[in-house]
Design an enzyme around this catalytic site. Sequence first.
Site, mmCIF file in Angstrom:
data_model
loop_
_atom_site.group_PDB
_atom_site.id
_atom_site.type_symbol
_atom_site.label_atom_id
_atom_site.label_comp_id
_atom_site.label_asym_id
_atom_site.label_seq_id
_atom_site.Cartn_x
_atom_site.Cartn_y
_atom_site.Cartn_z
ATOM 1 N N ILE A 1 1.905 4.900 1.010
ATOM 2 C CA ILE A 1 1.740 5.600 2.296
ATOM 3 C C ILE A 1 1.008 6.932 2.141
ATOM 4 C CG2 ILE A 1 3.723 4.478 3.383
ATOM 5 C CD1 ILE A 1 5.263 7.148 2.946
ATOM 6 N N HIS B 1 8.000 1.225 -10.558
ATOM 7 C CA HIS B 1 6.826 0.798 -9.797
ATOM 8 C C HIS B 1 5.556 1.176 -10.533
ATOM 9 C CE1 HIS B 1 7.901 4.872 -8.468
ATOM 10 N NE2 HIS B 1 6.626 5.058 -8.128
ATOM 11 N N ASN C 1 4.934 6.056 -13.727
ATOM 12 C CA ASN C 1 5.520 7.380 -13.924
ATOM 13 C C ASN C 1 6.989 7.172 -14.277
ATOM 14 O OD1 ASN C 1 3.103 8.649 -13.143
ATOM 15 N ND2 ASN C 1 3.677 8.538 -11.000
ATOM 16 N N ARG D 1 0.824 -1.200 0.000
ATOM 17 C CA ARG D 1 0.000 0.000 0.000
ATOM 18 C C ARG D 1 0.866 1.261 0.000
ATOM 19 N NH1 ARG D 1 -4.822 -1.958 0.040
ATOM 20 N NH2 ARG D 1 -5.248 -3.860 1.216
ATOM 21 N N GLU E 1 8.977 9.807 -8.528
ATOM 22 C CA GLU E 1 9.634 10.319 -7.322
ATOM 23 C C GLU E 1 10.647 9.338 -6.752
ATOM 24 O OE1 GLU E 1 6.518 11.448 -4.619
ATOM 25 O OE2 GLU E 1 5.726 12.947 -6.003
ATOM 26 N N VAL E 2 10.378 8.050 -6.872
ATOM 27 C CA VAL E 2 11.315 7.022 -6.436
ATOM 28 C C VAL E 2 11.813 6.327 -7.695
ATOM 29 C CG1 VAL E 2 11.612 4.903 -5.102
ATOM 30 C CG2 VAL E 2 10.109 6.716 -4.236
ATOM 31 N N HIS F 1 1.568 1.961 -10.083
ATOM 32 C CA HIS F 1 0.525 2.353 -9.139
ATOM 33 C C HIS F 1 -0.758 1.676 -9.601
ATOM 34 C CE1 HIS F 1 2.676 5.970 -7.458
ATOM 35 N NE2 HIS F 1 3.324 5.835 -8.604
#
Length: 117
Positions: A32, A101, A88, A30, A96-97, A103
């Site tokens: 954060i 990944h 992204n 999940r 951002e990371v 989403h």
Amino acid sequence: MSADCLFCKIVAGEIPADVVHETGATLAFRDIGPKAPVHVLVIPKAHHADVAALAVTDPALAGEVLAAAAEVARKEGLLAHGYRTIFNTGGYGGQEVFHVHAHVVGGAPLGPMLSPR
């Protein structure tokens, strides 16, 4: 694995996460800071900077990430009304990371894909 990568630290168990799905090659947990009632991140356990790098270096693993995202959507009850799977990529793409990944977001109407300019 990258020593300074947040998601690599989650994979290593150094940082806790609310895990909702795991395979030998992927981990889903999940977000954060959820942007919808369901907001789960799906990552490969191996470090790849973004989806473009993953697709070039390990297309089979990219497929495993997509399969894991579909399984998360099923487990979270998103199939009946729909959901989004978002990658992204890069700064302009909102990444951002810098560990690839997906989403998986849903559970409510999501509105337009992009905000008006």
